[in-house]
Write an enzyme that holds these catalytic residues in place. Structure first.
Site, PDB file in Angstrom:
ATOM      1  N   LEU A   1      53.505  18.518 -18.498  1.00  0.00           N
ATOM      2  CA  LEU A   1      55.145  18.922 -19.005  1.00  0.00           C
ATOM      3  C   LEU A   1      54.573  21.035 -19.350  1.00  0.00           C
ATOM      4  O   LEU A   1      53.461  21.245 -19.682  1.00  0.00           O
ATOM      5  CB  LEU A   1      55.003  18.531 -20.524  1.00  0.00           C
ATOM      6  CG  LEU A   1      55.629  17.191 -20.163  1.00  0.00           C
ATOM      7  CD1 LEU A   1      56.228  16.772 -22.126  1.00  0.00           C
ATOM      8  CD2 LEU A   1      56.660  16.593 -19.536  1.00  0.00           C
ATOM      9  N   SER A   2      55.753  21.946 -19.470  1.00  0.00           N
ATOM     10  CA  SER A   2      55.397  23.161 -19.343  1.00  0.00           C
ATOM     11  C   SER A   2      54.405  23.231 -21.311  1.00  0.00           C
ATOM     12  O   SER A   2      54.408  23.839 -21.129  1.00  0.00           O
ATOM     13  CB  SER A   2      56.716  23.903 -19.111  1.00  0.00           C
ATOM     14  OG  SER A   2      57.925  23.081 -20.527  1.00  0.00           O
ATOM     15  N   GLU A   3      55.270  22.319 -22.005  1.00  0.00           N
ATOM     16  CA  GLU A   3      54.455  23.079 -23.290  1.00  0.00           C
ATOM     17  C   GLU A   3      54.356  21.473 -23.863  1.00  0.00           C
ATOM     18  O   GLU A   3      55.179  20.801 -23.905  1.00  0.00           O
ATOM     19  CB  GLU A   3      54.954  23.567 -24.219  1.00  0.00           C
ATOM     20  CG  GLU A   3      54.690  24.907 -24.179  1.00  0.00           C
ATOM     21  CD  GLU A   3      55.828  25.791 -23.090  1.00  0.00           C
ATOM     22  OE1 GLU A   3      55.995  26.478 -22.255  1.00  0.00           O
ATOM     23  OE2 GLU A   3      57.264  25.034 -22.839  1.00  0.00           O
ATOM     24  N   THR A   4      53.409  21.466 -24.443  1.00  0.00           N
ATOM     25  CA  THR A   4      52.716  20.030 -25.407  1.00  0.00           C
ATOM     26  C   THR A   4      52.390  20.819 -26.840  1.00  0.00           C
ATOM     27  O   THR A   4      51.579  22.127 -26.597  1.00  0.00           O
ATOM     28  CB  THR A   4      51.366  19.708 -25.115  1.00  0.00           C
ATOM     29  OG1 THR A   4      51.918  18.629 -23.362  1.00  0.00           O
ATOM     30  CG2 THR A   4      51.093  18.641 -25.415  1.00  0.00           C
TER      31      THR A   4
ATOM     32  N   HIS B   1      60.864  26.464 -27.298  1.00  0.00           N
ATOM     33  CA  HIS B   1      62.054  25.419 -27.026  1.00  0.00           C
ATOM     34  C   HIS B   1      60.902  24.417 -28.232  1.00  0.00           C
ATOM     35  O   HIS B   1      60.783  23.362 -28.947  1.00  0.00           O
ATOM     36  CB  HIS B   1      62.171  25.107 -25.886  1.00  0.00           C
ATOM     37  CG  HIS B   1      61.022  23.944 -25.022  1.00  0.00           C
ATOM     38  ND1 HIS B   1      60.229  24.054 -24.489  1.00  0.00           N
ATOM     39  CD2 HIS B   1      61.322  22.663 -24.875  1.00  0.00           C
ATOM     40  CE1 HIS B   1      59.565  23.892 -23.611  1.00  0.00           C
ATOM     41  NE2 HIS B   1      59.577  22.688 -23.887  1.00  0.00           N
TER      42      HIS B   1
END
Length: 292
Positions: free
Chosen positions: A61-64, A93
């Site tokens: 994912l774009s961020e974790t 986000h």
């Protein structure tokens, strides 16, 4: 939660330490699968940097994010934010999604004011109309964009110079450069050449009109790291500071983002006193546990 799998289930190279509560949420949308997804691992104090980085790379994912105990006075919790490529000091986000999970996980859903500790320092969060909102961080770089850079970016996006109303640096950490275009159609019609765009992190924004038949005030898109980000808190924060400063945006508005990607991101922006607050719905999608 405390049952550990037998070692036979895992290859020797994996060190199984603990089962962690895990959540995946959709940020900036009240509908599942219409916002920007975020993976959140709770009680992550026992995890090493390498374990966090490996798991974030695996989620793709774009961020974790990883929730930890705070280390400074005044903070309610600490968060570390990883992309598949490395760690970020702050991102929009992930801040809203992590706060939502922390409140629910610890049964603190009645709290209205929260302080998050992250790599960028302390970030204030408040609950506004039932939505978490973060105070926009100060811009690290602002001001006009030089002609050569603007020409390079415009050509990479396929945007005619006649469609550009203004351009400005709106960098609050990721390096954003933003273009204000004339119409929503100008924004939606962009087909970027990522090779030509190179290292630039670019946001585009245009006002919406009655002819657009949408309920939002602005349309945004974000191009970074060879892809389009569905809904971007940091970009919206920087754009809000720029457009409000120019008198282009009112002190309260709603922006849409992710339209071209089939998303329905909604970002709620409000200026109160000296602060600009960026808010969004957070919707739970996955809840369970993960072994790291």
């Amino acid at each position: 939660m405390n049952d550990r799998p037998s070692d036979a289930r895992f290859p020797r190279e994996f060190s199984v330490t603990q089962t962690h509560a895990f959540h995946q949420v959709d940020v900036f949308s009240s509908q599942p699968f219409k916002g920007n997804p975020l993976a959140v691992v709770c009680d992550a104090d026992d995890l090493s940097d390498a374990q966090m980085a490996a798991f974030a790379s695996w989620t793709n994912l774009s961020e974790t994010t990883f929730l930890l105990k705070p280390t400074v006075d005044g903070a309610d919790y600490r968060v570390r934010i990883f992309t598949p490529m490395g760690e970020l000091p702050f991102a929009g986000h992930p801040t809203l999604g992590s706060c939502h999970v922390w409140l629910a996980y610890h049964g603190k859903t009645g709290m209205q004011d929260i302080v998050q500790e992250c790599g960028a320092g302390l970030v204030r969060i408040r609950i506004s109309d039932g939505r978490p909102a973060f105070a926009a961080p100060p811009l690290r770089k602002s001001g006009s964009v030089d002609a050569e850079t603007l020409a390079t970016v415009a050509a990479a996006l396929g945007v005619a110079s006649s469609a550009i109303v203004d351009a400005n640096w709106t960098d609050n950490g990721p390096g954003w450069l933003s273009l204000l275009l004339k119409t929503r159609a100008d924004v939606l019609n962009i087909r970027p050449d990522y090779a030509a765009l190179g290292h630039f992190q670019v946001g585009v924004v245009a006002p919406c009109t009655h002819e657009d038949e949408v309920e939002t005030d602005f349309e945004l898109r974000a191009f970074c790291d060879n892809c389009e980000d569905p809904v971007t808190g940091s970009l919206n924060a920087g754009v809000a500071q720029w457009l409000m400063g120019k008198g282009v945006a009112p002190q309260r508005y709603v922006a849409s983002q992710g339209t071209v990607l089939g998303r329905a991101g909604r970002v709620y922006v409000e200026k109160l006193d000296d602060d600009i607050w960026i808010a969004g719905e957070v919707t739970g999608v996955i809840a369970g546990s993960v072994v790291i």
